[in-house]
Enzyme design. Sequence first.
Site, PDB file in Angstrom:
ATOM      1  N   ASP A  97     126.670 -20.247  62.971  1.00 50.57           N
ATOM      2  CA  ASP A  97     127.311 -21.552  62.832  1.00 50.57           C
ATOM      3  C   ASP A  97     128.768 -21.487  62.394  1.00 50.57           C
ATOM      4  O   ASP A  97     129.303 -22.450  61.855  1.00 50.57           O
ATOM      5  CB  ASP A  97     126.542 -22.393  61.814  1.00 50.57           C
ATOM      6  CG  ASP A  97     126.365 -21.689  60.469  1.00 50.57           C
ATOM      7  OD1 ASP A  97     127.129 -20.741  60.189  1.00 50.57           O
ATOM      8  OD2 ASP A  97     125.475 -22.087  59.701  1.00 50.57           O
ATOM      9  N   GLU A 119     120.275 -16.667  65.923  1.00 51.93           N
ATOM     10  CA  GLU A 119     120.020 -17.659  64.876  1.00 51.93           C
ATOM     11  C   GLU A 119     120.273 -19.065  65.426  1.00 51.93           C
ATOM     12  O   GLU A 119     120.970 -19.879  64.843  1.00 51.93           O
ATOM     13  CB  GLU A 119     120.864 -17.403  63.615  1.00 51.93           C
ATOM     14  CG  GLU A 119     120.299 -18.108  62.386  1.00 51.93           C
ATOM     15  CD  GLU A 119     121.130 -17.901  61.134  1.00 51.93           C
ATOM     16  OE1 GLU A 119     120.742 -17.046  60.325  1.00 51.93           O
ATOM     17  OE2 GLU A 119     122.163 -18.576  60.976  1.00 51.93           O
ATOM     18  N   GLU A 133     129.643 -26.359  59.605  1.00 53.08           N
ATOM     19  CA  GLU A 133     128.649 -25.498  60.243  1.00 53.08           C
ATOM     20  C   GLU A 133     127.677 -26.250  61.147  1.00 53.08           C
ATOM     21  O   GLU A 133     127.293 -25.744  62.212  1.00 53.08           O
ATOM     22  CB  GLU A 133     127.870 -24.725  59.169  1.00 53.08           C
ATOM     23  CG  GLU A 133     128.658 -23.617  58.488  1.00 53.08           C
ATOM     24  CD  GLU A 133     129.495 -24.098  57.320  1.00 53.08           C
ATOM     25  OE1 GLU A 133     130.152 -23.268  56.673  1.00 53.08           O
ATOM     26  OE2 GLU A 133     129.504 -25.333  57.040  1.00 53.08           O
ATOM     27  N   HIS A 222     130.145 -21.560  47.525  1.00 54.13           N
ATOM     28  CA  HIS A 222     131.340 -21.551  48.369  1.00 54.13           C
ATOM     29  C   HIS A 222     131.446 -22.741  49.319  1.00 54.13           C
ATOM     30  O   HIS A 222     132.448 -22.903  49.998  1.00 54.13           O
ATOM     31  CB  HIS A 222     131.356 -20.272  49.228  1.00 54.13           C
ATOM     32  CG  HIS A 222     130.341 -20.282  50.333  1.00 54.13           C
ATOM     33  ND1 HIS A 222     129.016 -20.020  50.119  1.00 54.13           N
ATOM     34  CD2 HIS A 222     130.466 -20.543  51.661  1.00 54.13           C
ATOM     35  CE1 HIS A 222     128.363 -20.096  51.262  1.00 54.13           C
ATOM     36  NE2 HIS A 222     129.209 -20.418  52.208  1.00 54.13           N
ATOM     37  N   ARG A 224     132.156 -26.005  51.371  1.00 55.05           N
ATOM     38  CA  ARG A 224     133.262 -26.956  51.346  1.00 55.05           C
ATOM     39  C   ARG A 224     132.832 -28.322  50.816  1.00 55.05           C
ATOM     40  O   ARG A 224     133.593 -29.013  50.148  1.00 55.05           O
ATOM     41  CB  ARG A 224     133.842 -27.116  52.762  1.00 55.05           C
ATOM     42  CG  ARG A 224     134.559 -25.888  53.302  1.00 55.05           C
ATOM     43  CD  ARG A 224     134.945 -26.078  54.758  1.00 55.05           C
ATOM     44  NE  ARG A 224     135.519 -24.868  55.334  1.00 55.05           N
ATOM     45  CZ  ARG A 224     136.808 -24.610  55.397  1.00 55.05           C
ATOM     46  NH1 ARG A 224     137.673 -25.488  54.928  1.00 55.05           N
ATOM     47  NH2 ARG A 224     137.259 -23.494  55.936  1.00 55.05           N
ATOM     48  N   HIS A 255     133.677 -16.719  44.551  1.00 57.00           N
ATOM     49  CA  HIS A 255     134.326 -16.736  45.856  1.00 57.00           C
ATOM     50  C   HIS A 255     135.838 -16.788  45.658  1.00 57.00           C
ATOM     51  O   HIS A 255     136.340 -17.318  44.666  1.00 57.00           O
ATOM     52  CB  HIS A 255     133.850 -17.955  46.654  1.00 57.00           C
ATOM     53  CG  HIS A 255     134.126 -17.889  48.114  1.00 57.00           C
ATOM     54  ND1 HIS A 255     135.341 -18.255  48.660  1.00 57.00           N
ATOM     55  CD2 HIS A 255     133.353 -17.497  49.159  1.00 57.00           C
ATOM     56  CE1 HIS A 255     135.293 -18.092  49.975  1.00 57.00           C
ATOM     57  NE2 HIS A 255     134.108 -17.637  50.304  1.00 57.00           N
TER      58      HIS A 255
END
Length: 392
Positions: A97, A119, A133, A222, A224, A255
């Site tokens: 993704d 996937e 994603e 991490h 967004r 991160h």
Amino acid sequence: MKTIMLVFGTRPEAIKMAPLVKAFQEKKDDFKTIVCVTGQHREMLDQVLDLFGIKPDFDLNIMKQGQDLYDVTSRVLLGMRDVLKVCRPDYLFVHGDTTTSTAAALAAFYQQIPVCHVEAGLRTYDIYSPWPEEMNRLITGRIATYHFSPTLLSRVNLLKENVDGDRIVVTGNTVIDALHWVVGKIAVDAELGKRLAADLERDGYDVERLNGNRRLVLVTGHRRENFGGGFHNICRALKDLSQKYPEVDFVYPMHLNPNVRRPIHEVFGEDLTHLGNMFFIEPLEYLMFIFLMEKSFIVLTDSGGIQEEAPGLGKPVLVMRDTTERPEALDAGTVKLVGTDYNTIVGQVSHLLDDTEAYGEMSKAMNPYGDGKACGRIIDYISDKIATPQPE
């Protein structure tokens, strides 16, 4: 002989594609294997390539300071245009993704090269969660010719979207192939284990602390969509949990994104050393992360891949998101969603630390993401398609 090109650019992609690269390379009489990396994650990507002994044939090296999604998309798309002019594969494999996957798939489509999506079929049906994603995987799924789904539910999602069932195969997730490879590598090499422990101590956490009755909560973050208030709530919850449970260590490999680090400093201060049982350390290479995860008691994360990996090691996962594209884990009982609500995070972590029965139910639940043989199933499927070509 058919030419296979595998394209990836982030650390999670590299982890999940590395065992497939190695598996194709072992079939050198049947396939010419070409690896192209975009460098969407640079240093973290290189660590995975080194671990698995993979040398890319092409490296777009797109990573630039301060780039945004427009930059990443356009650089991958234009870079892949040039690569595909030099080398036209029979099949182009992308994973999952990421922006790399979608832009590479689009570049292949422009040259009418069949795209194989590893996937495939994960869905939340909310295009902004996870962002970007969810839209990436939707777009890649529309472009792809062949779909390698990790679970039956992923296949069902694609069938609902009118994807031809003959072009979908349930394989399990290649991340379990990678996990088995790494755990096996550590298990048979005592010196490697010692080196990893020494390196981790140098990075800020001594696993010898766990030799007694101490337990470890491993934290990653991490996403967004958690930037801002979400990460601030997470940090407040961690601070109070670490004070509530002084006999438990909390380790947070941070991160690199400043949107992740800023709230950490706002809650814990500028000096992140000498915080008792709360340890902030720099990002870990994959091998060391698996080493630490195997020693953990609970994993608290907003990651997607860790929802698949940690249950393979018997570790309960609390997911700091409101939705997940991996509902199989929810149904199996290996993960729970806790979002970024302060009270929910504190409550659910406390519940697992305090309730032995609740912990046992999660830690012993069966991992729905496979048996570590996904790569073999992918290669068998492609080999069958080569033997009996399908109309594109």
